[in-house]
Design a protein around this motif. Structure first.
Motif, PDB file in Angstrom:
ATOM      1  N   GLY A 103       0.814  -1.246   0.047  1.00 10.65           N
ATOM      2  CA  GLY A 103       0.081   0.014   0.039  1.00 10.65           C
ATOM      3  C   GLY A 103       0.899   1.173  -0.009  1.00 10.65           C
ATOM      4  N   ALA A 128       2.286   1.561  -3.401  1.00 11.85           N
ATOM      5  CA  ALA A 128       1.282   2.040  -4.509  1.00 11.85           C
ATOM      6  C   ALA A 128       0.926   3.428  -4.196  1.00 11.85           C
ATOM      7  CB  ALA A 128      -0.125   1.074  -4.012  1.00 11.85           C
ATOM      8  N   GLN A 129       0.993   4.048  -2.943  1.00 18.07           N
ATOM      9  CA  GLN A 129       0.575   5.371  -2.732  1.00 18.07           C
ATOM     10  C   GLN A 129       1.805   6.282  -3.531  1.00 18.07           C
ATOM     11  OE1 GLN A 129       1.088   6.402   1.401  1.00 18.07           O
ATOM     12  NE2 GLN A 129      -0.148   8.457   1.176  1.00 18.07           N
ATOM     13  N   LEU A 139      -1.278   5.289  -7.576  1.00 21.43           N
ATOM     14  CA  LEU A 139      -2.360   4.038  -8.111  1.00 21.43           C
ATOM     15  C   LEU A 139      -2.949   3.126  -7.132  1.00 21.43           C
ATOM     16  CD1 LEU A 139      -0.244   2.659 -11.142  1.00 21.43           C
ATOM     17  CD2 LEU A 139      -2.068   4.316 -11.279  1.00 21.43           C
ATOM     18  N   SER A 140      -3.956   2.622  -7.115  1.00 21.05           N
ATOM     19  CA  SER A 140      -4.558   1.736  -6.108  1.00 21.05           C
ATOM     20  C   SER A 140      -3.529   0.444  -6.058  1.00 21.05           C
ATOM     21  CB  SER A 140      -5.924   1.109  -6.789  1.00 21.05           C
ATOM     22  OG  SER A 140      -6.010   0.358  -7.919  1.00 21.05           O
ATOM     23  N   VAL A 141      -3.606  -0.325  -4.972  1.00 12.99           N
ATOM     24  CA  VAL A 141      -2.623  -1.444  -4.708  1.00 12.99           C
ATOM     25  C   VAL A 141      -2.941  -2.458  -6.084  1.00 12.99           C
ATOM     26  CG1 VAL A 141      -2.409  -3.528  -3.450  1.00 12.99           C
ATOM     27  CG2 VAL A 141      -2.865  -1.068  -2.346  1.00 12.99           C
ATOM     28  N   PHE A 142      -4.295  -2.629  -6.285  1.00 17.42           N
ATOM     29  CA  PHE A 142      -4.402  -3.735  -7.639  1.00 17.42           C
ATOM     30  C   PHE A 142      -3.695  -3.060  -8.558  1.00 17.42           C
ATOM     31  CE2 PHE A 142      -6.920  -4.668 -11.292  1.00 17.42           C
ATOM     32  CZ  PHE A 142      -6.950  -6.153 -11.195  1.00 17.42           C
ATOM     33  N   HIS A 143      -3.865  -1.742  -9.074  1.00 19.10           N
ATOM     34  CA  HIS A 143      -3.458  -1.357 -10.471  1.00 19.10           C
ATOM     35  C   HIS A 143      -1.884  -1.256 -10.336  1.00 19.10           C
ATOM     36  CE1 HIS A 143      -7.522  -0.304 -11.325  1.00 19.10           C
ATOM     37  NE2 HIS A 143      -7.232  -0.538 -12.613  1.00 19.10           N
ATOM     38  N   PHE A 144      -1.461  -0.738  -9.163  1.00 18.94           N
ATOM     39  CA  PHE A 144       0.096  -0.747  -8.983  1.00 18.94           C
ATOM     40  C   PHE A 144       0.856  -2.265  -9.145  1.00 18.94           C
ATOM     41  CE2 PHE A 144       3.361  -1.399  -5.837  1.00 18.94           C
ATOM     42  CZ  PHE A 144       4.560  -0.573  -6.413  1.00 18.94           C
ATOM     43  N   THR A 145       0.263  -3.305  -8.427  1.00 19.53           N
ATOM     44  CA  THR A 145       0.610  -4.332  -8.537  1.00 19.53           C
ATOM     45  C   THR A 145       0.986  -4.930  -9.961  1.00 19.53           C
ATOM     46  OG1 THR A 145      -0.178  -4.999  -6.242  1.00 19.53           O
ATOM     47  CG2 THR A 145       0.621  -6.579  -7.726  1.00 19.53           C
ATOM     48  N   SER A 151       3.240   5.708  -6.125  1.00 19.97           N
ATOM     49  CA  SER A 151       2.900   5.575  -7.696  1.00 19.97           C
ATOM     50  C   SER A 151       1.688   6.246  -8.259  1.00 19.97           C
ATOM     51  CB  SER A 151       2.952   4.015  -8.128  1.00 19.97           C
ATOM     52  OG  SER A 151       1.877   3.891  -7.553  1.00 19.97           O
TER      53      SER A 151
END
Length: 262
Positions: free
Chosen positions: A179, A182-183, A187-193, A185
Motif C-alpha cells: 500500500g 502504491a501510494q 495508483l490503487s494497490v491492484f493497479h500498482f501491482t 505511484s
C-alpha cells in the motif's frame, strides 16, 4: 560560528526564499492570466526575444490556447510563421511585471559597476550549476530497466517507478507494505501491482526481497556484522528467515558468502 559560514548560510537561506517568492509570484500571475507555467514561459520568451519562429516556442496545442486567450498572434515571416505578442498581452505584462522590473533596476542602479560584474559572474556560474543538477535529477525519470513498450502495455512511468525504488532503498530495514508503494505511484494497490509487474517482470514483494538480499550481500562482503544483525538491518524478522530467502534467491547461504570473503 565564524562570520563567513554564517554569511554563507544566510545567503543560502535567502536564495531559497527568493526562489520560493519568485515561484509564488509566477503562480499568482498565472492565475490572473488563466495560464499555466509553460504558457508563461512562452510569453516570457517572446517578450524578451521578440518575434519568435512558431516551432521554437511551444506545441501547436499550446499556441492555439494562447491565441484563443488573445495573448499571441501569428504573422508570416520568410515563408514560415512566427509568433508575436498582442497589445493585450503587452498591457498585462506592463501591469504585472513592469513595477517589479522597475524596482529591480532601481535596486541594481545603486551598485558600482565592479559589484555588478561580480553579481553577473555569480549568477552565470550559479545557473550552470543549476542546469547541471537539473540534468542529473532528470535522469531519475529514465529508469534503464523500464522499456517504452512495457509502459505502453500498462507499466509504471519511469518517474513513478523511481519513486517506488527510492522509497524501498530508504526503508529496507523496516516493514514495507504494498500500500505504501502504491501510494507513491499514485495508483490503487491492484493497479500498482499489475503495473509494477509489467515494468519489472516480478511482483513488488519479490522485488523487495531481491533488494534486501542484494543489500545483505554487500554487508556480508564489506562489514563484520554478525548474520543476525545483517538480517535485521535489511528487514528480515529473523536470521532463519533471512537464510531461507537468501538461499532461495542466490542458491547459497549467507554463511557461505561470509566464509568466501575471508
Amino acid at each position: 560560528m565564524s562570520p563567513r559560514p554564517a554569511l554563507l548560510e544566510q545567503i543560502g537561506s535567502d536564495v531559497v526564499q527568493f526562489q520560493d517568492a519568485s515561484a509564488e509570484f509566477d503562480a499568482t500571475v498565472g492565475k490572473v492570466l488563466a495560464l499555466g507555467r509553460a504558457d508563461l514561459a512562452c510569453l516570457t520568451q517572446i517578450h524578451f526575444g521578440g518575434p519568435t519562429p512558431l516551432g521554437a516556442v511551444a506545441r501547436e496545442a499550446d499556441v492555439a490556447r494562447l491565441e484563443l486567450a488573445g495573448y499571441v498572434q501569428r504573422e508570416a515571416a520568410g515563408g514560415g510563421q512566427r509568433l508575436v505578442l498582442t497589445s493585450h498581452a503587452r498591457e498585462w505584462i506592463d501591469t504585472l511585471w513592469g513595477p517589479l522590473q522597475a524596482d529591480g533596476h532601481q535596486l541594481m542602479a545603486g551598485l558600482p559597476e565592479e559589484h555588478l560584474r561580480i553579481v553577473a559572474g555569480f549568477l552565470k556560474a550559479a545557473r550552470a550549476i543549476q542546469d547541471r543538477h537539473a540534468t542529473r535529477v532528470a535522469r531519475l525519470l529514465q529508469e534503464p530497466g523500464t522499456s517504452r513498450a512495457a509502459r505502453q502495455r500498462g507499466g509504471l512511468s519511469p518517474a513513478a517507478l523511481r519513486r517506488v525504488q527510492l522509497y524501498v532503498e530508504a526503508h529496507l530495514a523496516e516493514p514495507i507494505r504494498v500500500g505504501a508503494l502504491a501510494q507513491r505511484s499514485g495508483l490503487s494497490v491492484f493497479h500498482f501491482t499489475r503495473a509494477f509487474r509489467q515494468s519489472t517482470g516480478m511482483t513488488p514483494h519479490v522485488w523487495v526481497q531481491q533488494r534486501r538480499v542484494e543489500r545483505a550481500r554487500d554487508l556480508l562482503s564489506n562489514s563484520s556484522l554478525p548474520l543476525g544483525d545483517i538480517a535485521l538491518a535489511v528487514g528480515f524478522s529473523s536470521q532463519s528467515h533471512f537464510t531461507t530467502v537468501f538461499h532461495k534467491l542466490t542458491g547459497l547461504t549467507p554463511a557461505v558468502i561470509r566464509r568466501d570473503q575471508r
